[in-house]
Design a protein around this motif. Structure first.
Motif, mmCIF file in Angstrom:
data_model
loop_
_atom_site.group_PDB
_atom_site.id
_atom_site.type_symbol
_atom_site.label_atom_id
_atom_site.label_comp_id
_atom_site.label_asym_id
_atom_site.label_seq_id
_atom_site.Cartn_x
_atom_site.Cartn_y
_atom_site.Cartn_z
ATOM 1 N N ARG A 153 -3.108 -5.304 12.085
ATOM 2 C CA ARG A 153 -2.816 -5.724 10.724
ATOM 3 C C ARG A 153 -1.356 -6.124 10.602
ATOM 4 O O ARG A 153 -0.458 -5.369 10.991
ATOM 5 C CB ARG A 153 -3.138 -4.591 9.750
ATOM 6 C CG ARG A 153 -3.048 -5.041 8.319
ATOM 7 C CD ARG A 153 -3.601 -4.009 7.366
ATOM 8 N NE ARG A 153 -3.448 -4.515 6.007
ATOM 9 C CZ ARG A 153 -3.692 -3.801 4.933
ATOM 10 N NH1 ARG A 153 -4.117 -2.565 5.053
ATOM 11 N NH2 ARG A 153 -3.522 -4.311 3.741
ATOM 12 N N THR A 159 1.243 -6.523 8.171
ATOM 13 C CA THR A 159 1.592 -6.258 6.767
ATOM 14 C C THR A 159 2.924 -5.519 6.707
ATOM 15 O O THR A 159 3.618 -5.391 7.718
ATOM 16 C CB THR A 159 0.471 -5.461 6.081
ATOM 17 O OG1 THR A 159 0.755 -5.360 4.694
ATOM 18 C CG2 THR A 159 0.290 -4.075 6.671
ATOM 19 N N THR A 160 3.279 -5.036 5.523
ATOM 20 C CA THR A 160 4.555 -4.360 5.350
ATOM 21 C C THR A 160 4.447 -2.912 5.822
ATOM 22 O O THR A 160 3.365 -2.337 5.834
ATOM 23 C CB THR A 160 4.945 -4.374 3.859
ATOM 24 O OG1 THR A 160 3.787 -4.022 3.094
ATOM 25 C CG2 THR A 160 5.413 -5.736 3.423
ATOM 26 N N THR A 203 -0.874 -15.438 2.439
ATOM 27 C CA THR A 203 -0.599 -13.996 2.441
ATOM 28 C C THR A 203 -1.747 -13.186 1.836
ATOM 29 O O THR A 203 -2.251 -12.251 2.476
ATOM 30 C CB THR A 203 0.725 -13.696 1.709
ATOM 31 O OG1 THR A 203 1.732 -14.532 2.257
ATOM 32 C CG2 THR A 203 1.126 -12.252 1.850
ATOM 33 N N GLU A 217 -4.175 -10.474 3.795
ATOM 34 C CA GLU A 217 -4.315 -9.076 3.370
ATOM 35 C C GLU A 217 -5.771 -8.755 3.066
ATOM 36 O O GLU A 217 -6.280 -7.695 3.424
ATOM 37 C CB GLU A 217 -3.438 -8.802 2.137
ATOM 38 C CG GLU A 217 -1.941 -8.888 2.406
ATOM 39 C CD GLU A 217 -1.434 -7.730 3.258
ATOM 40 O OE1 GLU A 217 -2.159 -6.739 3.416
ATOM 41 O OE2 GLU A 217 -0.309 -7.839 3.780
ATOM 42 N N GLY A 218 -6.449 -9.703 2.393
ATOM 43 C CA GLY A 218 -7.866 -9.502 2.097
ATOM 44 C C GLY A 218 -8.688 -9.407 3.372
ATOM 45 O O GLY A 218 -9.604 -8.593 3.483
ATOM 46 N N LEU A 269 -8.501 -5.984 4.911
ATOM 47 C CA LEU A 269 -9.366 -5.025 4.218
ATOM 48 C C LEU A 269 -10.819 -5.223 4.652
ATOM 49 O O LEU A 269 -11.544 -4.251 4.885
ATOM 50 C CB LEU A 269 -9.255 -5.192 2.698
ATOM 51 C CG LEU A 269 -7.903 -4.878 2.065
ATOM 52 C CD1 LEU A 269 -7.961 -5.068 0.556
ATOM 53 C CD2 LEU A 269 -7.483 -3.454 2.379
ATOM 54 N N LEU A 270 -11.245 -6.471 4.765
ATOM 55 C CA LEU A 270 -12.623 -6.755 5.161
ATOM 56 C C LEU A 270 -12.887 -6.324 6.599
ATOM 57 O O LEU A 270 -13.924 -5.745 6.903
ATOM 58 C CB LEU A 270 -12.912 -8.252 5.028
ATOM 59 C CG LEU A 270 -13.272 -8.735 3.635
ATOM 60 C CD1 LEU A 270 -13.496 -10.233 3.667
ATOM 61 C CD2 LEU A 270 -14.506 -8.034 3.118
ATOM 62 N N LEU A 306 -10.615 -8.718 -3.299
ATOM 63 C CA LEU A 306 -9.834 -8.132 -2.199
ATOM 64 C C LEU A 306 -8.518 -8.860 -1.911
ATOM 65 O O LEU A 306 -7.513 -8.199 -1.625
ATOM 66 C CB LEU A 306 -10.688 -8.024 -0.935
ATOM 67 C CG LEU A 306 -11.836 -7.005 -1.020
ATOM 68 C CD1 LEU A 306 -12.596 -6.934 0.291
ATOM 69 C CD2 LEU A 306 -11.316 -5.622 -1.383
ATOM 70 N N PRO A 307 -8.449 -10.217 -1.953
ATOM 71 C CA PRO A 307 -7.141 -10.838 -1.687
ATOM 72 C C PRO A 307 -6.043 -10.368 -2.643
ATOM 73 O O PRO A 307 -4.941 -10.032 -2.191
ATOM 74 C CB PRO A 307 -7.435 -12.343 -1.855
ATOM 75 C CG PRO A 307 -8.874 -12.479 -1.507
ATOM 76 C CD PRO A 307 -9.528 -11.225 -2.024
ATOM 77 N N GLY A 310 -5.230 -6.684 -1.880
ATOM 78 C CA GLY A 310 -4.457 -6.607 -0.640
ATOM 79 C C GLY A 310 -3.013 -7.049 -0.847
ATOM 80 O O GLY A 310 -2.081 -6.430 -0.340
ATOM 81 N N LEU A 311 -2.841 -8.134 -1.628
ATOM 82 C CA LEU A 311 -1.491 -8.639 -1.902
ATOM 83 C C LEU A 311 -0.654 -7.590 -2.636
ATOM 84 O O LEU A 311 0.501 -7.325 -2.285
ATOM 85 C CB LEU A 311 -1.589 -9.918 -2.746
ATOM 86 C CG LEU A 311 -0.260 -10.549 -3.151
ATOM 87 C CD1 LEU A 311 0.423 -11.173 -1.945
ATOM 88 C CD2 LEU A 311 -0.467 -11.602 -4.240
ATOM 89 N N ARG A 332 0.409 -4.808 -0.424
ATOM 90 C CA ARG A 332 1.516 -5.228 0.432
ATOM 91 C C ARG A 332 2.849 -4.980 -0.254
ATOM 92 O O ARG A 332 3.842 -4.652 0.390
ATOM 93 C CB ARG A 332 1.344 -6.718 0.748
ATOM 94 C CG ARG A 332 2.386 -7.307 1.670
ATOM 95 C CD ARG A 332 2.196 -8.809 1.788
ATOM 96 N NE ARG A 332 3.188 -9.402 2.637
ATOM 97 C CZ ARG A 332 3.056 -9.529 3.958
ATOM 98 N NH1 ARG A 332 1.960 -9.111 4.544
ATOM 99 N NH2 ARG A 332 4.005 -10.073 4.686
ATOM 100 N N ARG A 342 -9.738 2.249 -4.834
ATOM 101 C CA ARG A 342 -8.790 2.104 -3.720
ATOM 102 C C ARG A 342 -7.365 1.825 -4.193
ATOM 103 O O ARG A 342 -6.432 2.499 -3.747
ATOM 104 C CB ARG A 342 -9.256 1.006 -2.764
ATOM 105 C CG ARG A 342 -8.212 0.783 -1.687
ATOM 106 C CD ARG A 342 -8.584 -0.192 -0.626
ATOM 107 N NE ARG A 342 -7.358 -0.497 0.104
ATOM 108 C CZ ARG A 342 -7.192 -0.298 1.401
ATOM 109 N NH1 ARG A 342 -8.159 0.174 2.125
ATOM 110 N NH2 ARG A 342 -6.051 -0.585 1.977
#
Lengths: 322, 232
Positions: free
Chosen positions: A82, A84-85, A162, A166-167, A170-171, B63-64, B67-68, B71, B120
């Motif tokens: 992943r 990410t941060t 971005t 990130e999505g 998760l998937l 989810l996008p 997720g963003l 982050r 979540r």
């Protein structure tokens, strides 16, 4: 008119974009299987539009679903590293942005509610704005898109890739569990075509002693819960148990108030839903979304509530229906 | 009787901890063939089933953005916020969420929560944050339990709230099935009203269990802290 199918295409397109990213992700040891799984899912979402309208044959989609089941079931899918941060970066960012971070998250429900209440039933030029019966689905879709736009502005994030990345992470973390709710819906329809319901109804009738109303109440409620446990869905259990016991024995035979018997009977079924891995979207998907080690964690948290609640339903029906 | 073999496949498969996707696929094929469908019809059933159940996967669209936000520290901020509300323990917070979820679902607002939209990003981090304020970093067993309870508060809340709303699927299914099968007329409103006693029981039982989680955490973690201190 805005149709729910458009959102399925959007989701299909998201899956396909992610599949291309997965194919190129060399940190994923199983990138081909992963890309195939999500690619088929994306194609299936779009192709499904014509299947529900009877304009395309369902068999190719059926083959795709079984291929996905094999890919997921034999662990041929995986996940990449992943990108990410770090937790430290997230802490710093949370301090900087503060409660502004909640604005996009709360936008989703606000827009969903507006669509389901204000926009519902509104029409423009003689046509309803939102497809009838799909207002909640459309609301969720709009909510997510509006929230994404607001989020990108608040966070000053310029790259559209971005949120997709990130999505995707998760998937990938959820993996094959994504497909399980839809597989179970299929199993439910196969069960009913094959006459599993009638069989269960016949068995229940045969164990039922005649003339004892309160025993019948308990059998109806417990039967709803157990049959729901097996099917994963109270909606599948309800017609069977009601035709076997609820209507002929409790309502016609014992003169019970149909509103109490049927409403509480359905809720007895919901107690079964709380306890079954077959209700994957309620019980397994949250476990994977929360990245739990124990997939049955949510079910274990719900069983001690489901059992006394089932007893409450039996008592409520026995006291108020007769 | 023989069609029940499919049910047996499901139970056996889950009991033996086989992969659920394979279990369900095999059970579906077995049931379809025993029920007299041709192999091609079974394959078509999988296609039809997938196409008509796409709505259960619609949460993916959120989810996008989730997720963003993660982050940029959404979960951390959820913890920070709950950390300031010192009176709010994990159990009390989850009971409050259970209540809000039931009431909003009873008003027909079932989509304001859910595992992807609320549990979540917000509920689970807040529940963990409330526990961490008191006990520091949670050991894995406690973290899993707090997260599982967060998911359960969401699920129990929506299940035993939504039936009070008259236009929800289950009420429409009851009236639709009974009115067409038995040629009678049931009032959706009366059905919805009779969902209220169970909703109250659900709140009392599950709320009690949420509050009991505080006691479990205290037992589990005070002992762990004491052990750490004696070891030092």
């Amino acid at each position: 008119m805005i149709k729910s199918e458009w959102f399925y295409w959007l989701i299909g397109a998201i899956f396909l974009i992610m599949a291309v990213q997965m194919l190129r992700d060399r940190t994923n040891p199983k990138r081909y299987g992963t890309a195939a799984f999500w690619g088929l899912l994306g194609v299936g979402f779009i192709y499904g539009t014509w299947v529900v309208q009877d304009k395309a044959p369902p068999e190719p989609l059926g083959v795709a679903v079984l291929v996905m089941a094999v890919l997921g079931g034999f662990k041929l899918t995986g996940k990449g590293v992943r990108n990410t941060t770090t937790p430290a970066e997230r802490d710093a960012s949370a301090r900087r942005l503060g409660n502004r971070l909640f604005i996009p998250a709360l936008t989703i429900p606000v827009v969903a509610v507006l669509c389901a209440t204000v926009l519902k039933g509104q029409s423009l030029g003689g046509e309803p704005i939102l497809e009838e019966g799909s207002e909640t689905i459309l609301g969720l879709g709009f909510g997510a898109i509006v929230a994404l736009v607001i989020g990108m502005i608040i966070l000053r994030e310029r790259r559209v890739v971005t949120p997709i990345n990130e999505g995707r992470s998760l998937l990938e973390a959820m993996g094959w569990a994504m497909l399980l709710p839809q597989m179970l819906a299929t199993l439910g329809s196969l069960f009913s075509t094959a006459g599993v319901g009638e069989q269960v109804g016949r068995i229940t009738e045969s164990v039922l002693p005649s003339g004892q109303t309160y025993v019948a109440v308990a059998v109806y409620c417990i039967g709803m819960a157990v049959f729901t446990f097996v099917m994963g869905n109270a909606f599948a259990a309800f017609p069977v148990m009601t035709a076997a016991i609820g209507w002929p024995v409790l309502i016609q035979g014992a003169g019970g108030d149909p509103h109490v018997v049927l409403a509480v009977g359905m809720l007895a079924g919901f107690c079964g839903t709380l306890t079954t891995p077959m209700a994957a979207n309620f019980n397994i998907v949250p476990a994977t979304l929360l990245e739990l080690k124990d997939q049955y964690g949510p079910i274990k948290a719900q069983i001690p509530t489901a059992i006394p609640l089932l007893a409450c339903n039996i008592v409520i029906m026995a006291v108020f229906a007769f | 009787m023989i069609v029940l073999l499919g049910v047996a496949v499901v139970i056996l498969g889950f009991a033996l901890k086989q992969n659920p996707l394979l279990v369900v696929a095999v059970a579906g094929i077995v049931t379809g063939l025993l029920g007299g469908l041709s192999p091609l019809e079974v394959i078509a059933a999988f296609g039809d089933g997938f196409a008509s159940s796409r709505s259960v996967t619609i949460f993916v669209i959120t989810l996008p953005v989730i997720g963003l936000l993660e982050r940029y520290g959404l979960q951390q901020q959820a913890r920070n916020l709950i950390g300031k509300l010192t009176g709010l323990t994990t159990g009390r917070f989850l009971t409050l969420y259970l209540f809000i979820r039931q009431v909003t679902a009873a008003l027909g607002l079932t989509n304001i929560g859910g595992p992807a939209q609320s549990v979540r990003p917000l509920v689970a981090p807040m529940a963990e944050g409330a526990a961490e304020r008191r006990y520091g970093t949670l050991p894995e067993r406690a973290r899993e339990k707090v997260r599982s309870y967060s998911a359960s508060a969401d699920t129990v809340g929506v299940f035993f709230g939504e039936d009070i709303f008259i236009a929800i699927g289950s009420i429409l299914l009851i009236t639709g099935f009974v009115n067409t099968t038995y040629g009678t007329h049931l009032e959706p409103l009366s059905l919805a009203l009779w969902a209220i006693p169970t909703a109250i029981c659900a709140f009392v039982i599950h709320g009690y269990r949420m509050v009991s989680l505080d006691r479990w955490l205290a037992r589990e973690l005070d002992a762990a802290i004491a052990k750490r201190e004696t070891a030092q």
